[in-house]
Design an enzyme around this catalytic site. Structure first.
Site, PDB file in Angstrom:
ATOM      1  N   ALA A 106       0.862  -1.186   0.000  1.00 27.64           N
ATOM      2  CA  ALA A 106       0.000   0.000   0.000  1.00 27.64           C
ATOM      3  C   ALA A 106       0.892   1.228   0.000  1.00 27.64           C
ATOM      4  O   ALA A 106       2.048   1.164   0.427  1.00 27.64           O
ATOM      5  CB  ALA A 106      -0.869  -0.006   1.248  1.00 27.64           C
ATOM      6  N   GLY A 116       0.746  -5.173   0.791  1.00 22.53           N
ATOM      7  CA  GLY A 116      -0.422  -5.258  -0.083  1.00 22.53           C
ATOM      8  C   GLY A 116      -0.082  -5.821  -1.453  1.00 22.53           C
ATOM      9  O   GLY A 116      -0.948  -6.396  -2.122  1.00 22.53           O
TER      10      GLY A 116
HETATM   11  N1  DAK Z   1       4.582   3.324  -0.220  1.00 25.15           N
HETATM   12  C1  DAK Z   1       5.026   4.522  -0.661  1.00 25.15           C
HETATM   13  N2  DAK Z   1       6.232   4.718  -1.229  1.00 25.15           N
HETATM   14  C2  DAK Z   1       7.032   3.639  -1.346  1.00 25.15           C
HETATM   15  C3  DAK Z   1       6.664   2.370  -0.896  1.00 25.15           C
HETATM   16  C4  DAK Z   1       5.368   2.226  -0.309  1.00 25.15           C
HETATM   17  N3  DAK Z   1       4.885   1.043   0.099  1.00 25.15           N
HETATM   18  N4  DAK Z   1       7.680   1.530  -1.130  1.00 25.15           N
HETATM   19  C5  DAK Z   1       8.644   2.234  -1.708  1.00 25.15           C
HETATM   20  N5  DAK Z   1       8.261   3.525  -1.839  1.00 25.15           N
HETATM   21  C6  DAK Z   1       9.024   4.621  -2.432  1.00 25.15           C
HETATM   22  C7  DAK Z   1      10.153   5.071  -1.528  1.00 25.15           C
HETATM   23  O1  DAK Z   1       9.699   5.966  -0.555  1.00 25.15           O
HETATM   24  C8  DAK Z   1      11.073   5.725  -2.527  1.00 25.15           C
HETATM   25  O2  DAK Z   1      10.574   6.997  -2.852  1.00 25.15           O
HETATM   26  P1  DAK Z   1      11.561   8.295  -2.997  1.00 25.15           P
HETATM   27  O3  DAK Z   1      12.312   8.358  -1.729  1.00 25.15           O
HETATM   28  O4  DAK Z   1      12.431   7.914  -4.178  1.00 25.15           O
HETATM   29  O5  DAK Z   1      10.639   9.441  -3.253  1.00 25.15           O
HETATM   30  C9  DAK Z   1      10.899   4.864  -3.770  1.00 25.15           C
HETATM   31  O6  DAK Z   1       9.669   4.160  -3.597  1.00 25.15           O
HETATM   32  C10 DAK Z   1      11.997   3.820  -3.921  1.00 25.15           C
HETATM   33  O7  DAK Z   1      12.105   3.112  -2.709  1.00 25.15           O
HETATM   34  P2  DAK Z   1      13.471   2.977  -1.882  1.00 25.15           P
HETATM   35  O8  DAK Z   1      14.383   4.142  -2.126  1.00 25.15           O
HETATM   36  O9  DAK Z   1      13.095   2.678  -0.478  1.00 25.15           O
HETATM   37  O10 DAK Z   1      14.105   1.684  -2.592  1.00 25.15           O
HETATM   38  P3  DAK Z   1      15.038   0.590  -1.933  1.00 25.15           P
HETATM   39  O11 DAK Z   1      15.461  -0.267  -3.078  1.00 25.15           O
HETATM   40  O12 DAK Z   1      16.084   1.215  -1.051  1.00 25.15           O
HETATM   41  O13 DAK Z   1      14.086  -0.255  -0.955  1.00 25.15           O
HETATM   42  C11 DAK Z   1      12.036  -1.455  -0.398  1.00 25.15           C
HETATM   43  C12 DAK Z   1      13.005  -0.968  -1.538  1.00 25.15           C
HETATM   44  C13 DAK Z   1      10.843  -2.102  -1.074  1.00 25.15           C
HETATM   45  C14 DAK Z   1      12.748  -2.500   0.467  1.00 25.15           C
HETATM   46  C15 DAK Z   1      11.612  -0.240   0.467  1.00 25.15           C
HETATM   47  O14 DAK Z   1      11.158   0.814  -0.389  1.00 25.15           O
HETATM   48  C16 DAK Z   1      10.523  -0.561   1.425  1.00 25.15           C
HETATM   49  O15 DAK Z   1      10.777  -1.136   2.496  1.00 25.15           O
HETATM   50  N6  DAK Z   1       9.279  -0.146   1.101  1.00 25.15           N
HETATM   51  C17 DAK Z   1       8.140  -0.290   1.984  1.00 25.15           C
HETATM   52  C18 DAK Z   1       7.625  -1.704   1.940  1.00 25.15           C
HETATM   53  C19 DAK Z   1       6.465  -1.894   2.906  1.00 25.15           C
HETATM   54  O16 DAK Z   1       6.595  -1.636   4.110  1.00 25.15           O
HETATM   55  N7  DAK Z   1       5.317  -2.370   2.375  1.00 25.15           N
HETATM   56  C20 DAK Z   1       4.132  -2.596   3.196  1.00 25.15           C
HETATM   57  C21 DAK Z   1       3.278  -1.361   3.240  1.00 25.15           C
HETATM   58  S1  DAK Z   1       1.825  -1.599   4.270  1.00 25.15           S
HETATM   59  C22 DAK Z   1      -5.748  -2.855   3.541  1.00 25.15           C
HETATM   60  C23 DAK Z   1      -5.264  -2.920   2.275  1.00 25.15           C
HETATM   61  C24 DAK Z   1      -3.894  -2.965   2.055  1.00 25.15           C
HETATM   62  C25 DAK Z   1      -3.008  -2.915   3.112  1.00 25.15           C
HETATM   63  C26 DAK Z   1      -3.512  -2.874   4.395  1.00 25.15           C
HETATM   64  C27 DAK Z   1      -4.883  -2.828   4.608  1.00 25.15           C
HETATM   65  N8  DAK Z   1      -7.158  -2.825   3.775  1.00 25.15           N
HETATM   66  C28 DAK Z   1      -8.061  -3.314   2.732  1.00 25.15           C
HETATM   67  C29 DAK Z   1      -7.693  -2.500   5.039  1.00 25.15           C
HETATM   68  C30 DAK Z   1      -1.586  -2.945   2.839  1.00 25.15           C
HETATM   69  C31 DAK Z   1      -0.639  -2.470   3.673  1.00 25.15           C
HETATM   70  C32 DAK Z   1       0.743  -2.398   3.209  1.00 25.15           C
HETATM   71  O17 DAK Z   1       1.105  -2.846   2.164  1.00 25.15           O
END
Ligand code: DAK
Length: 257
Positions: A65, A108
């Site tokens: 997400a 997500g």
């Molecule tokens: N959201 C927003 N931006 C994101 C992102 C995300 N999930 N993942 C990456 N980005 C952005 C980064 O902020 C960065 O942006 P800038 O700084 O360049 O502006 C760009 O993408 C590139 O990322 P990184 O610089 O971080 O790249 P790396 O290769 O260093 O790292 C990474 C890649 C995937 C390991 C890292 O970006 C990371 O840890 N990202 C977050 C992953 C994460 O935590 N995902 C889970 C999110 S919570 C629901 C429906 C859905 C959900 C829940 C409820 N309902 C129906 C109720 C879902 C929840 C989730 O998914």
């Protein structure tokens, strides 16, 4: 209809939806999810489309997400907002969905892949439910679908540590159907998609419904459901064609009726 965050394409009976927010690793913001649902609405209504391939780009299927949209959201906002309906729309899509996953498939993104019926992964794919690192937990099916796919203990490890697993590990744990070199990813997904699209479309949809039913019902209820869908297939012209073609030793031509 113009989309900004996804690209869609139809080739024969196979449609493709490509998530297209590469700067944020295809993070699934509300607009992307809305566009995905609109594309699914369109493909559900189009009888020419029999199978849908869902993919991202080399670097990410989807990194989850869009975390930027979580700041300040209240419990009521989370419960009453549109999020649940979007995911319900994906769950209820009746035609086969094939996820072709390369790169990050997290949160997500992993839940979206698991909502698909078949997952083809490139060797570069990384799967994970890292929500725990944000102080939350999976909220789009991860705590339910992941244990069903890989078993309780492996799901617990992934969800409680937030660690990513490789494509090979995902394959060994039964999360994905196969792992292929990155350049072969789409070919592999389309080969499967075209093969499924060549089958009788009504029977394919009934079979998908019956298999999904097996995951949330006791065996007796599921067997009864299967028996009814099986009988329903006997009302289709495609069943007549399939049986006749076998007896006449030729390939069937299915019409989706
Ligand atoms: N959201 C927003 N931006 C994101 C992102 C995300 N999930 N993942 C990456 N980005 C952005 C980064 O902020 C960065 O942006 P800038 O700084 O360049 O502006 C760009 O993408 C590139 O990322 P990184 O610089 O971080 O790249 P790396 O290769 O260093 O790292 C990474 C890649 C995937 C390991 C890292 O970006 C990371 O840890 N990202 C977050 C992953 C994460 O935590 N995902 C889970 C999110 S919570 C629901 C429906 C859905 C959900 C829940 C409820 N309902 C129906 C109720 C879902 C929840 C989730 O998914």
């Amino acid at each position: 209809m113009e989309f900004q965050n996804i690209l869609i394409q139809v080739d024969g009976h196979v449609a493709t939806i490509r998530l297209n927010r590469p700067k944020v690793l295809n993070a699934l913001n509300g607009q992307t999810m809305d566009e995905l649902c609109q594309a699914l609405d369109r493909f559900e209504a189009d009888p020419e489309v029999r199978v849908v391939v869902l993919t991202g780009d080399d670097r990410a299927f989807a990194a989850g997400a869009d975390i930027g949209e979580f700041a300040g959201v209240t419990p009521v906002g989370m419960l009453e907002g549109p999020r649940g309906k979007r995911w319900e729309r994906i769950r209820a899509f009746p035609k086969p969905l094939i996820a072709a996953v390369s790169g990050y498939c997290l949160g997500g993104g992993c839940e979206l892949a698991m909502a698909c019926d078949i997952i083809v992964a490139s060797e570069t794919a990384r799967f994970g439910q890292p929500e725990i690192n944000l102080g939350i937990l999976p909220g789009a099916g991860g705590t339910q679908r992941l244990p069903r796919a890989v078993g309780k203990h492996r799901a617990m490890e992934m969800i409680l540590t937030g660690r990513h697993i490789t494509a090979q590990q995902a394959y060994e744990w039964g999360l994905v159907n196969r792992v292929v070199p990155p350049e072969a990813l789409l070919d592999e997904a389309y080969t499967l998609a075209r093969e499924i699209a060549s089958k009788a479309p009504v029977a394919v949809r009934l079979a998908k419904a019956a298999v999904l039913k097996s995951l949330d019902t006791p065996l007796e209820v599921g067997l009864d459901y299967e028996r009814r869908l099986f009988a329903l297939a006997f009302g289709t012209e495609d069943k007549e064609e399939g049986v006749r073609a076998f007896l006449e030793k030729r390939k069937p031509v299915f019409q989706g009726r």
